[in-house]
Write a protein that holds these residues in place. Structure first.
Motif, PDB file in Angstrom:
ATOM      1  N   HIS A   3       0.853  -1.177   0.000  1.00  0.00           N
ATOM      2  CA  HIS A   3       0.000   0.000   0.000  1.00  0.00           C
ATOM      3  C   HIS A   3       0.892   1.232   0.000  1.00  0.00           C
ATOM      4  O   HIS A   3       1.924   1.263   0.673  1.00  0.00           O
ATOM      5  CB  HIS A   3      -0.907   0.031   1.229  1.00  0.00           C
ATOM      6  CG  HIS A   3      -1.690   1.294   1.329  1.00  0.00           C
ATOM      7  ND1 HIS A   3      -1.284   2.358   2.110  1.00  0.00           N
ATOM      8  CD2 HIS A   3      -2.830   1.692   0.733  1.00  0.00           C
ATOM      9  CE1 HIS A   3      -2.154   3.343   1.983  1.00  0.00           C
ATOM     10  NE2 HIS A   3      -3.106   2.963   1.154  1.00  0.00           N
ATOM     11  N   ALA A   4       0.515   2.214  -0.757  1.00  0.00           N
ATOM     12  CA  ALA A   4       1.234   3.491  -0.789  1.00  0.00           C
ATOM     13  C   ALA A   4       0.224   4.586  -1.077  1.00  0.00           C
ATOM     14  O   ALA A   4      -0.929   4.313  -1.403  1.00  0.00           O
ATOM     15  CB  ALA A   4       2.326   3.468  -1.847  1.00  0.00           C
ATOM     16  N   ARG A   5       0.669   5.809  -0.990  1.00  0.00           N
ATOM     17  CA  ARG A   5      -0.169   6.964  -1.314  1.00  0.00           C
ATOM     18  C   ARG A   5       0.487   7.717  -2.452  1.00  0.00           C
ATOM     19  O   ARG A   5       1.709   7.901  -2.468  1.00  0.00           O
ATOM     20  CB  ARG A   5      -0.320   7.876  -0.094  1.00  0.00           C
ATOM     21  CG  ARG A   5      -0.932   7.248   1.136  1.00  0.00           C
ATOM     22  CD  ARG A   5      -2.408   7.277   1.196  1.00  0.00           C
ATOM     23  NE  ARG A   5      -2.909   8.626   0.952  1.00  0.00           N
ATOM     24  CZ  ARG A   5      -4.158   8.875   0.604  1.00  0.00           C
ATOM     25  NH1 ARG A   5      -5.008   7.885   0.442  1.00  0.00           N
ATOM     26  NH2 ARG A   5      -4.557  10.110   0.403  1.00  0.00           N
ATOM     27  N   LEU A   6      -0.321   8.179  -3.386  1.00  0.00           N
ATOM     28  CA  LEU A   6       0.197   8.894  -4.544  1.00  0.00           C
ATOM     29  C   LEU A   6       1.010  10.108  -4.124  1.00  0.00           C
ATOM     30  O   LEU A   6       2.044  10.414  -4.728  1.00  0.00           O
ATOM     31  CB  LEU A   6      -0.957   9.299  -5.467  1.00  0.00           C
ATOM     32  CG  LEU A   6      -0.570   9.823  -6.844  1.00  0.00           C
ATOM     33  CD1 LEU A   6       0.252   8.794  -7.615  1.00  0.00           C
ATOM     34  CD2 LEU A   6      -1.816  10.192  -7.628  1.00  0.00           C
ATOM     35  N   GLU A   7       0.582  10.796  -3.069  1.00  0.00           N
ATOM     36  CA  GLU A   7       1.310  11.991  -2.647  1.00  0.00           C
ATOM     37  C   GLU A   7       2.702  11.676  -2.099  1.00  0.00           C
ATOM     38  O   GLU A   7       3.534  12.569  -1.968  1.00  0.00           O
ATOM     39  CB  GLU A   7       0.510  12.823  -1.642  1.00  0.00           C
ATOM     40  CG  GLU A   7       0.125  12.101  -0.385  1.00  0.00           C
ATOM     41  CD  GLU A   7      -1.279  11.498  -0.413  1.00  0.00           C
ATOM     42  OE1 GLU A   7      -1.764  11.168   0.684  1.00  0.00           O
ATOM     43  OE2 GLU A   7      -1.870  11.329  -1.485  1.00  0.00           O
ATOM     44  N   SER A   8       2.994  10.409  -1.824  1.00  0.00           N
ATOM     45  CA  SER A   8       4.342  10.053  -1.377  1.00  0.00           C
ATOM     46  C   SER A   8       5.266   9.704  -2.537  1.00  0.00           C
ATOM     47  O   SER A   8       6.462   9.466  -2.342  1.00  0.00           O
ATOM     48  CB  SER A   8       4.294   8.901  -0.367  1.00  0.00           C
ATOM     49  OG  SER A   8       3.870   7.705  -0.994  1.00  0.00           O
ATOM     50  N   MET A   9       4.726   9.701  -3.745  1.00  0.00           N
ATOM     51  CA  MET A   9       5.528   9.454  -4.944  1.00  0.00           C
ATOM     52  C   MET A   9       6.060  10.794  -5.472  1.00  0.00           C
ATOM     53  O   MET A   9       5.558  11.846  -5.115  1.00  0.00           O
ATOM     54  CB  MET A   9       4.687   8.778  -6.030  1.00  0.00           C
ATOM     55  CG  MET A   9       4.067   7.456  -5.609  1.00  0.00           C
ATOM     56  SD  MET A   9       5.278   6.155  -5.312  1.00  0.00           S
ATOM     57  CE  MET A   9       4.939   5.789  -3.591  1.00  0.00           C
ATOM     58  N   ALA A  21       8.887   3.824  -5.634  1.00  0.00           N
ATOM     59  CA  ALA A  21       7.970   3.219  -6.595  1.00  0.00           C
ATOM     60  C   ALA A  21       7.254   2.085  -5.880  1.00  0.00           C
ATOM     61  O   ALA A  21       7.841   1.426  -5.024  1.00  0.00           O
ATOM     62  CB  ALA A  21       8.706   2.691  -7.815  1.00  0.00           C
ATOM     63  N   VAL A  22       6.002   1.850  -6.238  1.00  0.00           N
ATOM     64  CA  VAL A  22       5.294   0.717  -5.642  1.00  0.00           C
ATOM     65  C   VAL A  22       5.682  -0.573  -6.344  1.00  0.00           C
ATOM     66  O   VAL A  22       5.621  -1.641  -5.753  1.00  0.00           O
ATOM     67  CB  VAL A  22       3.761   0.903  -5.615  1.00  0.00           C
ATOM     68  CG1 VAL A  22       3.383   2.068  -4.722  1.00  0.00           C
ATOM     69  CG2 VAL A  22       3.192   1.059  -6.996  1.00  0.00           C
ATOM     70  N   VAL A  23       6.073  -0.462  -7.616  1.00  0.00           N
ATOM     71  CA  VAL A  23       6.616  -1.585  -8.371  1.00  0.00           C
ATOM     72  C   VAL A  23       7.809  -1.066  -9.148  1.00  0.00           C
ATOM     73  O   VAL A  23       7.677  -0.116  -9.923  1.00  0.00           O
ATOM     74  CB  VAL A  23       5.572  -2.186  -9.347  1.00  0.00           C
ATOM     75  CG1 VAL A  23       6.208  -3.257 -10.227  1.00  0.00           C
ATOM     76  CG2 VAL A  23       4.379  -2.749  -8.608  1.00  0.00           C
ATOM     77  N   ASN A  24       8.969  -1.669  -8.933  1.00  0.00           N
ATOM     78  CA  ASN A  24      10.153  -1.313  -9.714  1.00  0.00           C
ATOM     79  C   ASN A  24      10.133  -2.129 -10.994  1.00  0.00           C
ATOM     80  O   ASN A  24       9.940  -3.343 -10.960  1.00  0.00           O
ATOM     81  CB  ASN A  24      11.435  -1.577  -8.932  1.00  0.00           C
ATOM     82  CG  ASN A  24      11.597  -0.602  -7.798  1.00  0.00           C
ATOM     83  OD1 ASN A  24      11.343  -0.934  -6.655  1.00  0.00           O
ATOM     84  ND2 ASN A  24      12.004   0.605  -8.109  1.00  0.00           N
ATOM     85  N   SER A  25      10.295  -1.441 -12.122  1.00  0.00           N
ATOM     86  CA  SER A  25      10.198  -2.110 -13.418  1.00  0.00           C
ATOM     87  C   SER A  25      11.081  -1.418 -14.438  1.00  0.00           C
ATOM     88  O   SER A  25      11.142  -0.193 -14.485  1.00  0.00           O
ATOM     89  CB  SER A  25       8.747  -2.082 -13.907  1.00  0.00           C
ATOM     90  OG  SER A  25       8.655  -2.600 -15.215  1.00  0.00           O
ATOM     91  N   HIS A  26      11.754  -2.216 -15.257  1.00  0.00           N
ATOM     92  CA  HIS A  26      12.488  -1.682 -16.408  1.00  0.00           C
ATOM     93  C   HIS A  26      11.568  -1.628 -17.631  1.00  0.00           C
ATOM     94  O   HIS A  26      11.887  -0.983 -18.623  1.00  0.00           O
ATOM     95  CB  HIS A  26      13.706  -2.549 -16.723  1.00  0.00           C
ATOM     96  CG  HIS A  26      14.727  -2.573 -15.636  1.00  0.00           C
ATOM     97  ND1 HIS A  26      15.559  -1.517 -15.368  1.00  0.00           N
ATOM     98  CD2 HIS A  26      15.037  -3.526 -14.724  1.00  0.00           C
ATOM     99  CE1 HIS A  26      16.339  -1.809 -14.354  1.00  0.00           C
ATOM    100  NE2 HIS A  26      16.044  -3.020 -13.937  1.00  0.00           N
TER     101      HIS A  26
END
Length: 106
Positions: A3-9, A21-26
């Motif tokens: 779980h995360a909040r958009l304002e923390s991105m 990032a909530v998901v790290n992806s290349h």
């Protein structure tokens, strides 16, 4: 489950090859961007990534054209774009692939 909040991105970016990032992806980058009328971004391009912008709400100007709610703009590598929010706006932006440092100011 995570779980995360958009304002923390950072600037709405929540999937990609960066932190936080909530998901790290290349493979891709994904953001939800909130703009106030008059907000703008500098003209830029990507050498590697395709950038897809979905106008979820509002009116914006990109690439010399006015776009509205529901428009989807696909910007190919090497194509320059700028950005100006004509009204308050919310966009979803997807970049394929996630390529660090692949933003060049014009």
């Amino acid at each position: 489950m995570k779980h995360a909040r958009l304002e923390s991105m950072i600037k709405g970016w929540f999937v990609g090859d960066f932190n936080p990032a909530v998901v790290n992806s290349h493979a891709c980058e994904v953001a939800v961007k909130h703009y106030r009328a008059g907000d703008s971004e500098e003209t830029h391009y990507h050498r590697i990534a395709v950038e897809i912008t979905v106008i979820v709400s509002g009116t914006v100007k990109m690439m010399g054209k006015t776009w509205n709610t529901g428009d989807i703009i696909v910007i190919e590598p090497g194509e320059e774009t700028d950005f100006q929010a004509i009204t308050d706006a919310i966009n979803v932006v997807v970049k394929l692939p996630s390529a660090r440092g692949d933003k060049y100011l014009s």
